[in-house]
Structures are given as structure tokens and as C-alpha cells.
Design a protein around this motif. Structure first.
Motif, PDB file in Angstrom:
ATOM      1  N   THR A   2      67.870  27.431   0.874  1.00  0.00           N
ATOM      2  CA  THR A   2      67.360  28.011  -0.314  1.00  0.00           C
ATOM      3  C   THR A   2      67.575  27.300  -1.253  1.00  0.00           C
ATOM      4  OG1 THR A   2      69.407  29.225  -0.549  1.00  0.00           O
ATOM      5  CG2 THR A   2      67.606  30.372   0.716  1.00  0.00           C
ATOM      6  N   LEU A   3      66.970  27.427  -2.319  1.00  0.00           N
ATOM      7  CA  LEU A   3      67.064  26.481  -3.595  1.00  0.00           C
ATOM      8  C   LEU A   3      68.267  27.233  -4.217  1.00  0.00           C
ATOM      9  CD1 LEU A   3      63.349  26.746  -4.999  1.00  0.00           C
ATOM     10  CD2 LEU A   3      64.693  24.622  -4.292  1.00  0.00           C
ATOM     11  N   GLY A   4      68.976  26.436  -5.219  1.00  0.00           N
ATOM     12  CA  GLY A   4      70.154  26.894  -5.874  1.00  0.00           C
ATOM     13  C   GLY A   4      69.356  27.932  -7.039  1.00  0.00           C
ATOM     14  N   GLY A   5      70.338  28.544  -7.547  1.00  0.00           N
ATOM     15  CA  GLY A   5      69.924  29.429  -8.469  1.00  0.00           C
ATOM     16  C   GLY A   5      70.965  30.210  -9.290  1.00  0.00           C
ATOM     17  N   VAL A   6      70.788  31.093 -10.157  1.00  0.00           N
ATOM     18  CA  VAL A   6      71.513  31.843 -10.923  1.00  0.00           C
ATOM     19  C   VAL A   6      71.186  33.313 -10.706  1.00  0.00           C
ATOM     20  CG1 VAL A   6      72.693  32.399 -13.203  1.00  0.00           C
ATOM     21  CG2 VAL A   6      72.131  30.001 -12.501  1.00  0.00           C
ATOM     22  N   VAL A   7      72.088  34.127 -10.333  1.00  0.00           N
ATOM     23  CA  VAL A   7      71.907  35.694 -10.534  1.00  0.00           C
ATOM     24  C   VAL A   7      72.445  36.235 -11.665  1.00  0.00           C
ATOM     25  CG1 VAL A   7      72.267  37.766  -9.248  1.00  0.00           C
ATOM     26  CG2 VAL A   7      71.986  35.744  -7.880  1.00  0.00           C
ATOM     27  N   VAL A 105      53.485  25.948  -0.166  1.00  0.00           N
ATOM     28  CA  VAL A 105      52.699  27.075   0.523  1.00  0.00           C
ATOM     29  C   VAL A 105      53.951  27.953   0.889  1.00  0.00           C
ATOM     30  CG1 VAL A 105      51.654  27.710   2.700  1.00  0.00           C
ATOM     31  CG2 VAL A 105      51.043  25.560   1.725  1.00  0.00           C
ATOM     32  N   GLY A 106      53.656  29.334   0.543  1.00  0.00           N
ATOM     33  CA  GLY A 106      54.514  30.293   0.530  1.00  0.00           C
ATOM     34  C   GLY A 106      54.075  31.752   1.014  1.00  0.00           C
ATOM     35  N   GLY A 107      54.742  32.371   1.455  1.00  0.00           N
ATOM     36  CA  GLY A 107      54.608  33.548   1.961  1.00  0.00           C
ATOM     37  C   GLY A 107      55.491  34.551   2.463  1.00  0.00           C
ATOM     38  N   CYS A 126      50.814  33.410   4.573  1.00  0.00           N
ATOM     39  CA  CYS A 126      51.208  32.534   3.504  1.00  0.00           C
ATOM     40  C   CYS A 126      49.667  32.218   2.761  1.00  0.00           C
ATOM     41  CB  CYS A 126      51.633  31.165   4.016  1.00  0.00           C
ATOM     42  SG  CYS A 126      50.742  30.140   5.361  1.00  0.00           S
ATOM     43  N   SER A 127      50.219  31.669   1.649  1.00  0.00           N
ATOM     44  CA  SER A 127      49.216  31.118   0.505  1.00  0.00           C
ATOM     45  C   SER A 127      49.628  30.001  -0.243  1.00  0.00           C
ATOM     46  CB  SER A 127      48.790  32.219  -0.186  1.00  0.00           C
ATOM     47  OG  SER A 127      48.035  31.749  -1.315  1.00  0.00           O
ATOM     48  N   VAL A 128      48.654  29.144  -0.762  1.00  0.00           N
ATOM     49  CA  VAL A 128      48.959  28.115  -1.352  1.00  0.00           C
ATOM     50  C   VAL A 128      49.367  28.308  -2.840  1.00  0.00           C
ATOM     51  CG1 VAL A 128      47.981  26.246  -0.268  1.00  0.00           C
ATOM     52  CG2 VAL A 128      46.639  27.304  -2.190  1.00  0.00           C
ATOM     53  N   GLU A 129      48.985  29.665  -3.135  1.00  0.00           N
ATOM     54  CA  GLU A 129      49.478  30.202  -4.571  1.00  0.00           C
ATOM     55  C   GLU A 129      50.600  31.211  -4.476  1.00  0.00           C
ATOM     56  OE1 GLU A 129      45.984  32.726  -6.143  1.00  0.00           O
ATOM     57  OE2 GLU A 129      44.729  31.822  -4.497  1.00  0.00           O
ATOM     58  N   GLY A 130      51.407  30.850  -3.559  1.00  0.00           N
ATOM     59  CA  GLY A 130      52.969  31.344  -3.322  1.00  0.00           C
ATOM     60  C   GLY A 130      53.066  32.360  -2.861  1.00  0.00           C
ATOM     61  N   PRO A 131      54.278  32.827  -2.499  1.00  0.00           N
ATOM     62  CA  PRO A 131      54.846  33.918  -1.665  1.00  0.00           C
ATOM     63  C   PRO A 131      54.481  35.217  -2.640  1.00  0.00           C
ATOM     64  CG  PRO A 131      56.690  32.601  -2.572  1.00  0.00           C
ATOM     65  CD  PRO A 131      55.453  31.953  -2.846  1.00  0.00           C
ATOM     66  N   ASP A 132      54.615  35.145  -3.997  1.00  0.00           N
ATOM     67  CA  ASP A 132      54.385  36.372  -4.781  1.00  0.00           C
ATOM     68  C   ASP A 132      53.005  36.869  -4.595  1.00  0.00           C
ATOM     69  OD1 ASP A 132      53.812  34.341  -6.239  1.00  0.00           O
ATOM     70  OD2 ASP A 132      53.511  35.232  -8.157  1.00  0.00           O
ATOM     71  N   GLY A 184      71.175  43.557  11.593  1.00  0.00           N
ATOM     72  CA  GLY A 184      71.138  44.489  12.681  1.00  0.00           C
ATOM     73  C   GLY A 184      69.644  45.293  12.633  1.00  0.00           C
ATOM     74  N   GLY A 185      68.666  44.518  12.413  1.00  0.00           N
ATOM     75  CA  GLY A 185      67.368  44.924  12.825  1.00  0.00           C
ATOM     76  C   GLY A 185      66.451  43.757  12.172  1.00  0.00           C
ATOM     77  N   PRO A 186      65.056  43.997  12.537  1.00  0.00           N
ATOM     78  CA  PRO A 186      64.148  42.946  11.958  1.00  0.00           C
ATOM     79  C   PRO A 186      63.977  43.028  10.469  1.00  0.00           C
ATOM     80  CG  PRO A 186      63.304  44.614  13.664  1.00  0.00           C
ATOM     81  CD  PRO A 186      64.527  45.118  13.434  1.00  0.00           C
ATOM     82  N   GLN A 187      63.817  41.805   9.980  1.00  0.00           N
ATOM     83  CA  GLN A 187      64.083  41.360   8.549  1.00  0.00           C
ATOM     84  C   GLN A 187      62.549  40.771   8.344  1.00  0.00           C
ATOM     85  OE1 GLN A 187      66.467  42.373   6.374  1.00  0.00           O
ATOM     86  NE2 GLN A 187      67.056  43.536   8.346  1.00  0.00           N
ATOM     87  N   ASP A 188      61.986  41.056   7.033  1.00  0.00           N
ATOM     88  CA  ASP A 188      60.831  40.472   6.445  1.00  0.00           C
ATOM     89  C   ASP A 188      61.563  39.436   5.457  1.00  0.00           C
ATOM     90  OD1 ASP A 188      59.588  42.124   7.820  1.00  0.00           O
ATOM     91  OD2 ASP A 188      58.917  43.186   5.837  1.00  0.00           O
ATOM     92  N   VAL A 189      61.067  37.841   5.498  1.00  0.00           N
ATOM     93  CA  VAL A 189      61.613  37.047   4.843  1.00  0.00           C
ATOM     94  C   VAL A 189      60.631  36.173   4.220  1.00  0.00           C
ATOM     95  CG1 VAL A 189      63.071  35.056   4.779  1.00  0.00           C
ATOM     96  CG2 VAL A 189      63.573  36.756   6.232  1.00  0.00           C
ATOM     97  N   GLU A 190      60.759  36.342   2.696  1.00  0.00           N
ATOM     98  CA  GLU A 190      59.876  35.298   1.922  1.00  0.00           C
ATOM     99  C   GLU A 190      60.272  33.982   1.957  1.00  0.00           C
ATOM    100  OE1 GLU A 190      58.996  36.359  -2.391  1.00  0.00           O
ATOM    101  OE2 GLU A 190      59.631  38.283  -1.943  1.00  0.00           O
ATOM    102  N   PHE A 191      59.241  33.158   2.250  1.00  0.00           N
ATOM    103  CA  PHE A 191      59.691  31.490   2.085  1.00  0.00           C
ATOM    104  C   PHE A 191      58.721  30.941   1.000  1.00  0.00           C
ATOM    105  CE2 PHE A 191      56.286  32.626   5.431  1.00  0.00           C
ATOM    106  CZ  PHE A 191      55.270  31.567   5.167  1.00  0.00           C
ATOM    107  N   LEU A 192      59.057  29.678   0.982  1.00  0.00           N
ATOM    108  CA  LEU A 192      58.173  28.608   0.169  1.00  0.00           C
ATOM    109  C   LEU A 192      58.565  27.307   0.884  1.00  0.00           C
ATOM    110  CD1 LEU A 192      56.305  28.328  -2.101  1.00  0.00           C
ATOM    111  CD2 LEU A 192      58.459  27.493  -3.465  1.00  0.00           C
ATOM    112  N   VAL A 193      57.393  26.453   1.119  1.00  0.00           N
ATOM    113  CA  VAL A 193      57.630  25.218   1.723  1.00  0.00           C
ATOM    114  C   VAL A 193      57.130  24.291   0.802  1.00  0.00           C
ATOM    115  CG1 VAL A 193      57.008  23.696   3.650  1.00  0.00           C
ATOM    116  CG2 VAL A 193      57.460  26.068   4.021  1.00  0.00           C
ATOM    117  N   ASP A 194      57.841  23.297   0.300  1.00  0.00           N
ATOM    118  CA  ASP A 194      57.253  22.450  -0.718  1.00  0.00           C
ATOM    119  C   ASP A 194      56.731  21.044   0.055  1.00  0.00           C
ATOM    120  OD1 ASP A 194      59.594  21.114  -0.122  1.00  0.00           O
ATOM    121  OD2 ASP A 194      60.578  21.097  -2.327  1.00  0.00           O
TER     122      ASP A 194
END
Length: 194
Positions: A2-7, A105-107, A126-132, A184-194
Motif C-alpha cells: 500500500t501507499l503511505g498515508g496519514v489517517v 488501473v484500479g477497482g 477494474c477501470s482506468v478511471e480508478g477504484p472509486d 475470518g471470511g471473504p473480503q472485498d479489496v480495493e486496489f490500484l496498479v500504477d
């Protein structure tokens, strides 16, 4: 990875946040002068009862501190709009994750096949327009049906949606399955590939 970030945690004092505030200065110190994105994160977004994907605000292409301060406040308060739209008594809590803005490309990769519920299949949309744009439903994206090893079984959608490489599909499958084991169960994960 993941990218660095500030919460900016739920309940942080962000109403009327000034561009010259210590928070904005600290974010710039940690993340630099490049464009940033302020993303929403709420504990009610994804649960066994339902998904809130794309409902809370995210604001990208934040080039200056005025835009950054305004985006942090808007994202943190985006639970108010969701509560109003859904007739909720309590406003959902929203934290803000500020990260570098990256184009690519993200989704979202689903830990089970969402239509049939098959656990031996994953789906990366995924889309070239991004995960959002994918999680909010604004674009259909390109749909990659994967087995648990990340082998591509079928691809549907327009090419301009962003086709994923074999290596990326393998990495996504590993990541999503690891997240499922951890939580503990299936997860949906957002992603972005630069």
C-alpha cells in the motif's frame, strides 16, 4: 503493498480546518507537495448485512493546502449526507485517509464470486478511471473472473476498462485470500496498479 498515508481518525477536530493548520502541515511533511487524495473509511462500509461501497466521499487531485483542508472536512462529514439520504438516526462515523494521488488501473477484487456466491472464484473489476468509479457504480469496468490461484478464467467488458496482467491477477488473488484468512471470511479489496 500500500501507499503511505496519514489517517485523520473519527472525531478529529476538522470543522473549519485551516490550510495553515498543524494537521495540514504534518500531512504535507509526511506525504510531500505532490497531488493527494482524501479517502473515506467507515466501520459500517462493508459488513455481512450490506455494502456501503462508494457511498462516502473521496476527493482526489488535491494540489494545494486550501483544497486539502476543505477535502478533509468534507470527507469527514460525508457520513451526514449518507445518514440524511438513508434516514439514519445516527450519523455514520467517517475517518479520512490521505494518500498520494496515483493514476493507474484500479477497482475492487471480490473474495467470492458476488452473483453466485461461489468461494472457488474471485472477481476483479477494474477501470482506468480508478477504484472509486468502480465501487460507486459510475462505470462498469472490466470484469476478470479468477480462480483462487489468480488464473484468469474469463474477461468481460470493454478493453478501455483496463485489462489486468497475469502477474497482477495472481498478486490480487493472494492478497484477497490472505485478507480473508486474517479477518475470518471473504473480503472485498480495493486496489490500484500504477
Amino acid at each position: 503493498p500500500t501507499l503511505g498515508g496519514v489517517v485523520v481518525p473519527v472525531g478529529a477536530p476538522v470543522t473549519g480546518l485551516a490550510p495553515s493548520s498543524a494537521l495540514v502541515a504534518e500531512i504535507r511533511r509526511r506525504l510531500g507537495a505532490g497531488p493527494l487524495i482524501a479517502r473515506s473509511s467507515s466501520p459500517i462500509e462493508d459488513s455481512a448485512e450490506g455494502s456501503m461501497a462508494g457511498r462516502f466521499l473521496s476527493v482526489g487531485s488535491l494540489l494545494d493546502d486550501v483544497a486539502l483542508a476543505a477535502a478533509i472536512e468534507s470527507v469527514a462529514r460525508s457520513g451526514e449526507q449518507v445518514a440524511e439520504q438513508d434516514g439514519m438516526v445516527e450519523v455514520p462515523p467517517v475517518a479520512v485517509l490521505v494518500q498520494p494521488m496515483v493514476d493507474g488501473v484500479g477497482g475492487v477484487c471480490f473474495g467470492i464470486e458476488p452473483v453466485s456466491g461461489r468461494s472457488d472464484r474471485l472477481v476483479a473489476v477494474c477501470s482506468v478511471e480508478g477504484p472509486d468509479t468502480v465501487v460507486s457504480g459510475r462505470v462498469q469496468g472490466m470484469r476478470h473472473l479468477l480462480d483462487r490461484e489468480g488464473r484468469v478464467l474469463r474477461v468481460d467488458g470493454r478493453e478501455e476498462g483496463g485489462r489486468l496482467s497475469r502477474a497482477v491477477c495472481v498478486e490480487l488473488a493472494e492478497m484477497v485470500l490472505r485478507a480473508g484468512e486474517l479477518f475470518g471470511g471473504p473480503q472485498d479489496v480495493e486496489f490500484l496498479v500504477d
